[in-house]
Design a protein around this motif. Structure first.
Motif: not given
Length: 458
Positions: A440-458
């Protein structure tokens, strides 16, 4: 059912009526100018407990109800007619399909409460204007309107003959809880309709609720409005706890409700919340553990146990369920295995879903930001097969990017069922090896999505 069959059933039921100890109720009716083939009847407030009542070619219907729940909603042209039905009752409902709620007549043994409930609904219709008109009123006028409704409903209650005294007593309190519920709706609805974003109700607007007891088991069982008020009360408490303890809102709610002393109220709130959110929560294991440690209702526990076992495999690190050979908007088909080697961010959506469409601009921005990175953006439509061309046109007209796929069987697609998806939009993140990162990943409109991507070094 033809008229002859209906008459035979009616005769059989008439014979059964002589049995005063029967453990079921009978509901019959006749519809003038009918075009429908069936009615839907729902037990209590759960659409999981519903069935259809067939209507004969000449507009008759007949059914038996065996239940511990006295409250039903009979859906007529998508509008609920509230019924109170007990074992031994024989309720008859007649109406004209061309003018339903001006022609409804409820009669028969045990029909008194149902008649009152219908009259109560008509009082609302008489006093309330459009939502915009109602919620745009100032505080004083809004309260005055609600108080007129309360007065008329109380008169309707005491003037309806044959209602048991205990029901009258409970319903008088329920009418007051309805009033409180409307007070609680006002601030948010007023903001919505007036666009006054900074509006706040006066400090004393809810003073009438200051001494409200949130642990009244009798009223909790009788009144849906009281139940809603109690649930909101503990939601507010849990949100404060979540901020104070820096924990997830869903975990905070379960912990807050678990401290309720009344077992009936605690068990009901625990079950309703866990049953609704367990499948979509990223804290499913914690929720399940907390629920199991605090719920004492064995019937509810069995339901939650089964649900948790179905989703137990959907945890981070486990292999993701797969989709196979979904039609690709660009032509051909695509499977999840085709995308191995990259992270996969999946958007499960449909053209008819407003919240899904609302996410499209944000999704486009994220896709553009991560263009050329080690991630694929995949949108899976669960539109019906009959809407395939509508989906193709929507993708083209809105210039949707990423990998655009059409699921093989809408809600019944294996991928959708394996992920226990009950509502959309739903976003899922899968790693390059095909394992789950977030169900249940964050929605695109949720800033937490970019935080998640950054934590995974995407």
């Amino acid at each position: 059912m033809n008229k002859g069959t209906y008459l035979l059933l009616a005769l059989a039921i008439t014979a059964c009526n002589k049995n005063t100890n029967r453990d079921y109720a009978i509901i019959t009716g006749e519809i003038s100018n009918n075009t429908a083939s069936a009615l839907t009847i729902v037990s209590g407030d759960s659409f999981n407990s519903k069935h259809s009542i067939n209507i004969s070619s000449d507009g008759h219907f007949i059914d038996t109800l065996t239940t511990d729940n006295a409250n039903y909603s009979l859906y007529i042209d998508r509008q609920p007619l509230q019924l109170n039905v007990k074992p031994g009752d024989s309720i008859n409902i007649n109406y004209d399909a061309k003018d339903i709620f001006n022609t409804v007549k409820i009669s028969g043994k045990g029909s008194e409460i149902s008649n009152y409930l219908f009259g109560k609904k008509q009082i609302f219709a008489k006093h309330l204007g459009s939502p915009n008109e109602t919620f745009s009123k100032n505080e004083a006028d809004y309260k005055a309107l609600l108080q007129r409704i309360i007065k008329d409903q109380e008169l309707e209650l005491v003037n309806t003959e044959g209602i048991p005294a205990d029901y009258v007593s409970n319903e008088k309190r329920n009418i007051n809880y309805d009033y409180y519920n409307w007070l609680l709706r006002y601030e948010r609805a007023h903001i919505y309709f007036t666009k006054e974003q900074d509006f706040k109700v006066s400090e004393d607007f809810l003073n009438e609720m200051n001494d409200l007891d949130y642990n009244n088991e009798n009223d909790f069982n009788f009144s849906n409005s009281y139940k809603d008020i109690v649930a909101l009360h503990y939601t507010d408490k849990s949100e404060k706890k979540a901020k104070q303890d820096v924990i997830a809102n869903d975990v905070a709610f379960i912990e807050t409700v678990s401290a309720i002393e009344n077992e009936t109220i605690k068990n009901k709130l625990l079950f309703d919340f866990t049953n609704k959110f367990l499948e979509s929560s990223s804290n499913a294991k914690i929720l399940y553990t907390l629920y199991s440690e605090n719920s004492t209702n064995e019937e509810n526990n069995e339901i939650i146990d089964k649900k948790y076992k179905r989703i137990a495999g959907l945890v981070a690190g486990n292999a993701s369920p797969k989709f196979i050979d979904y039609k690709n908007h660009e032509g051909g088909t695509t499977s999840l295995d085709d995308l191995k080697g990259k992270f996969v961010y999946i958007d499960v959506w449909a053209t008819w879903c407003g919240p899904c469409v609302k996410e499209i601009p944000s999704l486009k921005k994220v896709e553009e930001q991560y263009h050329g990175k080690n991630i694929e953006f995949v949108s899976i439509s669960i539109d019906k097969a009959s809407d395939f061309n509508k989906w193709k046109k929507t993708v083209t007209d809105k210039d949707l990017k990423g990998v655009q796929l059409f699921a093989d069987n809408n809600w019944d697609s294996n991928f959708v069922k394996d992920y226990q998806i009950k509502g959309i939009p739903r976003f899922i993140l899968i790693d390059p090896e095909g394992n789950i990162v977030e169900t249940n990943a964050p929605r695109p409109s949720d800033s937490r999505l970019i935080t998640l991507f950054n934590s995974l070094n995407i």
